[in-house]
Enzyme design. Sequence first.
Site, PDB file in Angstrom:
ATOM      1  CG  ASN A 103      89.199  52.092  25.850  1.00  0.00           C
ATOM      2  OD1 ASN A 103      90.212  51.651  26.607  1.00  0.00           O
ATOM      3  ND2 ASN A 103      89.103  53.367  25.723  1.00  0.00           N
ATOM      4  CG  HIS A 107      94.711  52.978  24.500  1.00  0.00           C
ATOM      5  ND1 HIS A 107      94.213  51.673  25.493  1.00  0.00           N
ATOM      6  CD2 HIS A 107      93.406  53.662  24.503  1.00  0.00           C
ATOM      7  CE1 HIS A 107      92.985  52.201  25.957  1.00  0.00           C
ATOM      8  NE2 HIS A 107      92.522  53.425  25.311  1.00  0.00           N
ATOM      9  CB  CYS A 109      93.841  54.824  27.902  1.00  0.00           C
ATOM     10  SG  CYS A 109      91.858  54.968  28.211  1.00  0.00           S
TER      11      CYS A 109
END
Length: 321
Positions: free
Chosen positions: A275, A245, A110
């Site tokens: 996500n 994030h 990520c």
Amino acid sequence: MSFTITGTGSCLPAFTVQNDDFTKFVDTSDEWITTRTGIRRRHFIKDETLSQIAVEASQKALENAGLAAADMDLILCATLQGEDVSPSLACLVQAELGANCPAFDLNAGCSGFLYALHSAAAYFRAGMANHILIVCAEQLSRFLDWKDRSTCVLFGDGAGAVVLSRGDSLLTVRTGARGQRENLQVPGRNVSGPFWHDTEKSRSLLSMNGREIFKFAVTTVQNEIESAVKDAGLTADDVDYFLLHQANGRIIDSARTRLHQPEEKFPGNYEECGNTSAASIPLLLDELNRNHRLKKGDILLLCAFGAGLTWGSCIIRWEKN
Ligand code: ACO
């Protein structure tokens, strides 16, 4: 000399899945997912391909920058895994755009966008580029264990891109890693044939110790934000937007509370996208740019954490009108 962001673009797959859709095959509820994560829906690739959404995000970023593919000196693609193992996703994007420059993928989970920005900064500092295209494109849906309610509800697919051009907007960029498998792993192994056993074949899907990753995320985001503002000679109050994030609304709320900053400074897309790994921050950046929420001179702090384990942060002055 480093870079300035001259264009942004994004692309989300058309197919949308609501929280309630998961109740058909795992023991979960919209209430649990919303309360524990803030996520309401996500997009999954169904009728498109990963390279198609990466190309569309890239084309929009080039158009927004007023530049052509032929102007790019490098295409950097952040992805957990491209459409194929080879050619790289960056090479597929390069071919489709008709660019004539080097192209490669990087995998930092990520944190991929921050790693790509850090790598691009080195190219600019070395005088090796005038314009760089970064595209972050993820298809996490390929790696989800649809029997595991603790992970399959969390992720989504999508692509976000930026065009960077020579300039002085980068105030600081940092990346870090602490390699480990135990708390977050996507083996992605597909070993089959006469000489291998079934146990090796079956280890391919994402598994995560959510509680441990949550603790790692909260601490890392806090430390990174403090270090980044210090490196840039700023305080958190000087930052106009924190683009964190988008893994879980509670992680973002925890950072906001500790920093004593107002909610308006923490825009989010986790409710709509889940996500999306490396794509989450560039997707958000494009949304803010296209909605004219960013003003010339705004200070943006970007911060991500993820599989690897990896992390990264960056402070950029927004220079577009
Ligand atoms: N629906 C209903 N119940 C669930 C679900 C679900 N979807 N998932 C888990 N539960 C249950 C658990 O089984 C557990 O039940 P138990 O108490 O009977 O054992 C209970 O809910 C609580 O589980 P926790 O794991 O403690 O729940 P938590 O509040 O920690 O939330 C979550 C879990 C959302 C995964 C959280 O830990 C989290 O967000 N972690 C961080 C994940 C992350 O940020 N990943 C980013 C990196 S990913 C990458 O780089 C590719």
